[in-house]
Design an enzyme around this catalytic site. Structure first.
Site, PDB file in Angstrom:
ATOM      1  N   ASN A  44       0.840  -1.204   0.000  1.00  0.00           N
ATOM      2  CA  ASN A  44       0.000   0.000   0.000  1.00  0.00           C
ATOM      3  C   ASN A  44       0.874   1.252   0.000  1.00  0.00           C
ATOM      4  OD1 ASN A  44      -2.408   1.325  -0.144  1.00  0.00           O
ATOM      5  ND2 ASN A  44      -3.120   0.782   1.901  1.00  0.00           N
ATOM      6  N   HIS A  93      -9.835   3.500   8.354  1.00  0.00           N
ATOM      7  CA  HIS A  93     -10.352   2.189   7.966  1.00  0.00           C
ATOM      8  C   HIS A  93     -11.736   1.908   8.548  1.00  0.00           C
ATOM      9  CE1 HIS A  93      -6.281   1.176   6.507  1.00  0.00           C
ATOM     10  NE2 HIS A  93      -6.887   0.214   5.831  1.00  0.00           N
TER      11      HIS A  93
END
Length: 466
Positions: free
Chosen positions: A312, A348
């Site tokens: 990521n 998240h």
């Protein structure tokens, strides 16, 4: 029942996952159409219209009327920037609170025990993109001396139109799963700054093939070691060494799910000529400017820090640029790092597994640095030459580090995948909480050693020379 639903039922996969895959693959024909019919058109609004319509259409294909969430977010940021640009602190604060608040409300009303493919998935990408855009606009109002090198590269002198902002936000191969990129990259691409370089299509097709390969490995691996297996008594009854290695290999397969998606979308960005980075060591065009994973480091790395550096990548760079480095005024890297990880956890969602995962990342990376420091200062000076000439040590060193790499990745990813406390704590219990135990032992030994060393040095009499 639509065509996607029919195909999904025949293949045996969730229709949302099939739509996601088809949307990622759609980036390749879109790239081909753009390069054949639009790339040489002098009218820039035509380019913006093409990308905005393609992106919005793909978003609607996946999420239907829920597309309005992203449209509302983009229009809100556009209005805030134009109305409050002269008051950058207020603009940044309102823009940040609006997007994070909207995203968290979305999580609150849609969350379940699983990682759901809903409108919140592309919206979390959009949230970072719009927050970053706000920072880029405000950076241009600062003096040249106040800007870092990175900020100079992303600051925006000219504000885009609403059409341009829509095209940037909905860029077909970037709005769904990332990667993150600043508006300046999109503007450079539209201005034709990357067209003179060749090889983007070949680079994109290579990335596509890697994406298909990783997707196949992921599917096979998770068929052998499905998530549900680790919640069963059968798994808990396995020998300990098998349990921790099963968990580690399962984590690798689970990571490949994300990696395959990123590779597919990166390939489309390369194919369209969007991801130019400069020249490589051989003087050839480097098309990895939007790569979200460093495959070589990911597969050959031996520490959690290697995972952080290779996985990521663009999101980590975004957090580094817009969060970590802007906390420099705290004068404490550890606090800034913890705050950056805390932001990622909140971004998240609300599930406890996210917070546990990022807490574990912080703790393990810290412990790794302590172990490396101890090894470098205490072992290498005494035994370094002997160890370097020992083939047996080299083999043992590799086996130990690679085993640690696999085993602890399983431990770290458990909470991230199982999300709910009652689920991830069950898996932790099945492996005897080894991740906590070993770290506690190390922390106690490390701090105890330094404490007693300090006490001994403090009580040792100072010798005075005559």
């Amino acid at each position: 029942m639509g065509l996607s639903d029919l195909v999904a039922s025949k293949v045996g996969v969730p229709v949302e996952a099939l739509r996601l895959l088809l949307t990622l693959l759609a980036g390749y024909p879109i790239a081909a159409i753009y390069r054949k019919y639009i790339v040489d058109q002098p009218s820039k609004p035509l380019h913006h219209i093409f990308f905005a319509l393609c992106g919005i259409s793909l978003c609607y294909y996946n999420y239907g009327v829920d597309t309005y969430h992203s449209l509302l977010g983009i229009v809100t940021t556009f209005a805030l920037v134009y109305v409050l640009r002269s008051k950058p602190l207020i603009m940044l604060s309102v823009n940040f609170v609006f997007h994070m608040g909207y995203l968290l409300l979305g999580y609150y009303y849609t969350a379940s025990n699983e990682y759901d493919i809903l409108w919140t998935m592309p919206h979390c990408i959009l949230t970072l993109r719009m927050i970053g855009f706000g920072f880029d606009v405000s950076d241009e109002l600062k003096s040249e001396e106040q800007l870092s090198k990175d900020q100079k590269e992303t600051a925006l002198k000219e504000l885009p139109t609403l059409l341009e902002l829509l095209a940037f936000a909905y860029f077909p191969s970037g709005f769904l799963v990332g990667p993150q990129f600043p508006y300046r990259r999109y503007r450079s691409f539209i201005n034709g700054e990357y067209r003179q370089y060749e090889g983007c299509v070949n680079a994109g097709l290579k990335r596509l093939s890697m994406g298909v390969l990783y997707l196949a490995i992921c599917q096979v691996g998770l068929m052998i070691l499905p998530d549900t297996y680790f919640l069963t008594p059968e798994y808990a009854d396995r020998p300990f060494i098998l349990r921790i290695f099963y968990l580690g290999f399962w984590a690798k397969f689970s990571l490949y799910k994300y990696i395959s998606c990123w590779l597919l979308t990166e390939g489309a960005l390369m194919s369209i000529g969007f991801s130019y980075k400069g020249q490589d060591a051989e003087g050839k065009p480097d098309w990895s400017g939007c790569s979200n994973v460093k495959l070589m480091l990911l597969e050959t790395g031996n520490t959690m820090q290697h995972y952080v550096q290779s996985f990521n990548v663009n999101t980590n760079q975004w957090v580094g640029h817009y969060i970590f480095k802007r906390l420099k005024f705290l004068n404490n890297r550890n606090i800034s790092y913890a705050a950056a990880l805390g932001f990622l956890a909140v971004w998240h969602g609300f599930h406890s597994g996210y917070y546990m995962s990022f807490l574990m990342e912080y703790m393990i990376v810290t412990v790794e640095k302590q172990i490396t420091n101890a090894y470098t200062k205490n072992v290498l000076p005494k035994y370094g030459e002997t160890l370097e000439n020992s083939k047996i040590y080299a083999v043992l060193y590799f086996i130990c580090l690679k085993s640690y790499n696999i085993v602890y990745m399983g431990w770290c990813l458990t909470a991230f995948v199982f999300l709910k406390y009652e689920r991830w704590i069950t898996v932790f219990g099945a492996v005897n909480y080894f991740g906590f135990i070993y770290m506690i032992i190390w922390v106690a030994a490390y701090n105890g050693y330094h404490y007693f060393k300090h006490k001994v040095n403090a009580t040792r009499p100072v010798r005075k020379e005559d």
